[in-house]
Design an enzyme around this catalytic site. Structure first.
Site, mmCIF file in Angstrom:
data_model
loop_
_atom_site.group_PDB
_atom_site.id
_atom_site.type_symbol
_atom_site.label_atom_id
_atom_site.label_comp_id
_atom_site.label_asym_id
_atom_site.label_seq_id
_atom_site.Cartn_x
_atom_site.Cartn_y
_atom_site.Cartn_z
ATOM 1 C CE1 TYR A 1 22.476 -4.819 15.953
ATOM 2 C CE2 TYR A 1 22.889 -4.921 13.589
ATOM 3 C CZ TYR A 1 23.135 -5.380 14.863
ATOM 4 O OH TYR A 1 24.047 -6.388 15.062
ATOM 5 C CB SER B 1 27.371 -6.021 12.783
ATOM 6 O OG SER B 1 26.664 -6.380 11.630
ATOM 7 C CG LEU C 1 18.155 -17.172 3.946
ATOM 8 C CD1 LEU C 1 16.785 -17.022 3.279
ATOM 9 C CD2 LEU C 1 19.262 -17.054 2.905
ATOM 10 C CE LYS D 1 25.994 -4.679 17.235
ATOM 11 N NZ LYS D 1 26.295 -5.201 18.554
#
Ligand code: NAD
Ligand code: UD1
Length: 339
Positions: A148, A124, A199, A152
């Protein structure tokens, strides 16, 4: 190729399975359905007219995963399985370390035992933390802003170390920017449980009348209209990036350990997105300006040129298509997969 897709019933996974099947690959999916419905795979089969072998298995269950590998004998793994809610990861970090890092370790043990050493991993843009400049290149410094993101980065490091110790592995780390949109059939899309954190799913729920208005998290950022700028990418473009990664491994045999940004290279603000979505759904999206969300940064967008050079991949779809496809999925499936 025969590909095993972990987390293949989820949002990005299901779209990638469609593209894999369309490109003529054979696919087996492993998913514990902790954040997905098996109906997504029924619809993948409906869209493609092809079969997916599905295993409801947790990747931390080494015994069952081992059986899946014996049964399927995959040549490569695309590894999506993981938890991704940033806020929850701050509250319950151990759950994220156990599932994401622990799950990946188990998967790697099983892959090694099965002699399957080709891995494409979902990383990410979160690994860039608060970038000093944009556009962001793959060689920019990485940092961690939440548990989180730490999972990654740790998994990226594990895969790099694994490759160093045994160069017969092929590892491709794909750093996604902000995936949105849905398959243009309107049959598969993002189906977050509860109130969305991100969003686009939030705006889509406002548009369909399930939520009242969007809260814009801050309009005092150092951006043209003061709201946060991100690199939104159509999920089908993103899915196609995975096909290119698999093709690179298939063609070159020894690709080493590579990192690619998957983004469009263009940034849009929160207000740009609200406006574009309003056009796509034919209604004005009500919003209010709220305070900043902790941990958010001003501007994030990719330099996607390395993926273009080395994978022959670049994003094709523009923001109006991203919004139109999201709206088609949301309006035709107001309750998502309905579970
Ligand atoms: P998703 O939640 O829709 O998909 C993840 C899938 O993994 C789900 O189907 C879930 O049931 C499954 N899963 C989770 N833990 C598992 C386990 N232990 N065993 C088996 N299956 C398990 O999320 P997504 O948006 O499709 O994201 C896919 C991957 O891409 C994730 O690793 C995520 O961190 C990464 N990613 C996502 C985004 C994004 O904005 N969506 C951005 C960057 C990276
Ligand atoms: C999120 C994840 C990040 C992940 C990235 C890519 C969080 C905190 N971060 O970041 O780890 O790598 O997606 O998928 O979830 N916004 C609003 N109102 C809302 C929701 C968002 O104004 O209700 C704004 C945000 O402040 C931001 C933009 O919209 O400026 C995009 O937010 P979001 O969709 O959550 O993505 P990211 O913040 O980029």
């Amino acid at each position: 190729m025969k590909i095993l897709v972990t987390g293949g019933a989820g949002y990005i996974g299901s779209h990638t399975v469609v593209e894999l099947l369309n490109a003529g690959h054979e696919v087996a999916v492993v998913d514990n359905l902790s954040n997905a419905s098996v109906r997504s795979l029924d619809r993948v089969e409906e869209i493609t007219g092809k079969k997916v072998h599905f295993y409801e298995v947790d990747i931390r269950d080494d015994v069952t995963l081992d059986e899946v590998f014996k049964n399927e004998q995959p040549e490569a793994v695309i590894h999506f399985a993981g938890l991704k809610a940033v806020g929850e990861s701050v509250e319950i970090p151990m759950k994220y370390f156990d599932n994401n890092i622990g799950g990946t370790l188990t998967l790697l043990h099983v892959m090694k035992k099965a002699g399957c050493k080709n891995m494409v991993f979902s990383s990410s843009a979160t690994v860039y933390g608060k970038p000093e400049t944009v556009p962001i290149r793959e060689d920019f410094p990485t940092s961690v802003t939440n548990p989180y993101g730490r999972t990654k980065l740790v998994i990226e490091d594990i895969l790099k170390d694994l490759y160093k110790s045994d160069p017969s592995w092929n590892v491709i780390l794909l750093r996604y920017f902000n995936p949105i949109g849905a398959h243009e059939s309107g049959r598969i899309g993002e189906d977050p449980s509860g109130i969305p954190n991100n969003l686009l799913p939030y705006i889509a729920k406002v548009a369909v009348g399930k939520l009242e208005k969007v809260s814009v998290f801050g309009n005092d950022y150092d951006t043209p209209d003061g709201t946060g700028v991100r690199d939104y990418i159509h999920v089908v473009d993103l899915a196609k990036g995975h096909i290119k990664a698999i093709e690179k491994i298939e063609k070159e045999k020894h690709v080493g350990c590579k990192i690619y940004n998957l983004g469009t290279g263009t940034g849009y603000s929160v207000l740009d997105i609200i406006e574009a979505f309003g056009k796509a759904c034919g209604k004005e999206i009500p919003y209010v300006i709220a305070g900043r969300r902790e941990g958010d940064v001003d501007t994030v967008y990719a330099d996607p040129s390395l993926a273009k050079e080395e994978l022959g991949w670049s994003a094709e779809y523009d923001l109006s298509k991203m919004c139109a496809d999201t709206w088609r999925w949301q309006s035709q499936n107001p309750d998502g997969y309905g579970e």
